[in-house]
Design an enzyme around this catalytic site. Sequence first.
Site, PDB file in Angstrom:
ATOM      1  N   CYS A  99      -2.233  -0.157   7.523  1.00  0.00           N
ATOM      2  CA  CYS A  99      -1.446   1.061   7.346  1.00  0.00           C
ATOM      3  C   CYS A  99      -1.540   1.979   8.562  1.00  0.00           C
ATOM      4  O   CYS A  99      -0.533   2.571   8.978  1.00  0.00           O
ATOM      5  CB  CYS A  99      -1.883   1.788   6.086  1.00  0.00           C
ATOM      6  SG  CYS A  99      -1.531   0.841   4.574  1.00  0.00           S
ATOM      7  N   CYS A 107      -5.951   1.931   5.656  1.00  0.00           N
ATOM      8  CA  CYS A 107      -6.605   0.709   6.141  1.00  0.00           C
ATOM      9  C   CYS A 107      -6.048   0.375   7.533  1.00  0.00           C
ATOM     10  O   CYS A 107      -5.102   1.018   7.997  1.00  0.00           O
ATOM     11  CB  CYS A 107      -6.350  -0.429   5.162  1.00  0.00           C
ATOM     12  SG  CYS A 107      -4.649  -1.050   5.193  1.00  0.00           S
ATOM     13  N   HIS A 135       0.857  -1.185   0.000  1.00  0.00           N
ATOM     14  CA  HIS A 135       0.000   0.000   0.000  1.00  0.00           C
ATOM     15  C   HIS A 135       0.893   1.235   0.000  1.00  0.00           C
ATOM     16  O   HIS A 135       2.037   1.189   0.460  1.00  0.00           O
ATOM     17  CB  HIS A 135      -0.887   0.015   1.238  1.00  0.00           C
ATOM     18  CG  HIS A 135      -1.899  -1.085   1.270  1.00  0.00           C
ATOM     19  ND1 HIS A 135      -3.022  -1.024   2.067  1.00  0.00           N
ATOM     20  CD2 HIS A 135      -1.965  -2.280   0.614  1.00  0.00           C
ATOM     21  CE1 HIS A 135      -3.728  -2.120   1.907  1.00  0.00           C
ATOM     22  NE2 HIS A 135      -3.113  -2.898   1.031  1.00  0.00           N
ATOM     23  N   GLU A 159       0.932   3.858   1.844  1.00  0.00           N
ATOM     24  CA  GLU A 159       1.382   4.264   3.172  1.00  0.00           C
ATOM     25  C   GLU A 159       2.525   3.377   3.678  1.00  0.00           C
ATOM     26  O   GLU A 159       3.513   3.876   4.233  1.00  0.00           O
ATOM     27  CB  GLU A 159       0.221   4.222   4.179  1.00  0.00           C
ATOM     28  CG  GLU A 159      -0.939   5.124   3.814  1.00  0.00           C
ATOM     29  CD  GLU A 159      -1.997   4.465   2.939  1.00  0.00           C
ATOM     30  OE1 GLU A 159      -3.103   5.021   2.853  1.00  0.00           O
ATOM     31  OE2 GLU A 159      -1.739   3.388   2.341  1.00  0.00           O
TER      32      GLU A 159
END
Length: 148
Positions: free
Chosen positions: A87, A84, A54, A56
Amino acid sequence: MIHPNKEIMQRAINLAKEKHKEGGHAVAAIIIKNDKIIAEAFTTIDRDNDPICHAEINAIKLATKKLNSKKLEDCFLYSTFEPCPMCASAAIWARIKGIIYGASMNDETEKCPQRIKIKCSEVIKRGSPKLELYHDFMREECKELLFL
């Protein structure tokens, strides 16, 4: 620099637009420390064939390498989409000072569904240390990314 900062979020939006086909999702993240960009990243799940890539997580990894520290104290994480649970938890483990995000889980689309519907604010509320959280910042601009 005062957070949230429109210039930084616009930079993240531009990065997401530029790189969305490469990573599979139009999400980008930027980490700031002392008014300087420490890391810029985007989602690379498709490119790297790795479900944890992801934006992040990628930004946190880059920032910790650049600062040679597992702690990102006094850093702010900007993301074009609500982090999410994975993260948000990584930001807590890294001791990031704050998170600023644009589009939220409520803005999900068929192309960009949320697989785990636990809000970033819920993870932060239950974590330690407590991070500053700025949600829905430049939300409309970030929501447009979900349709790319």
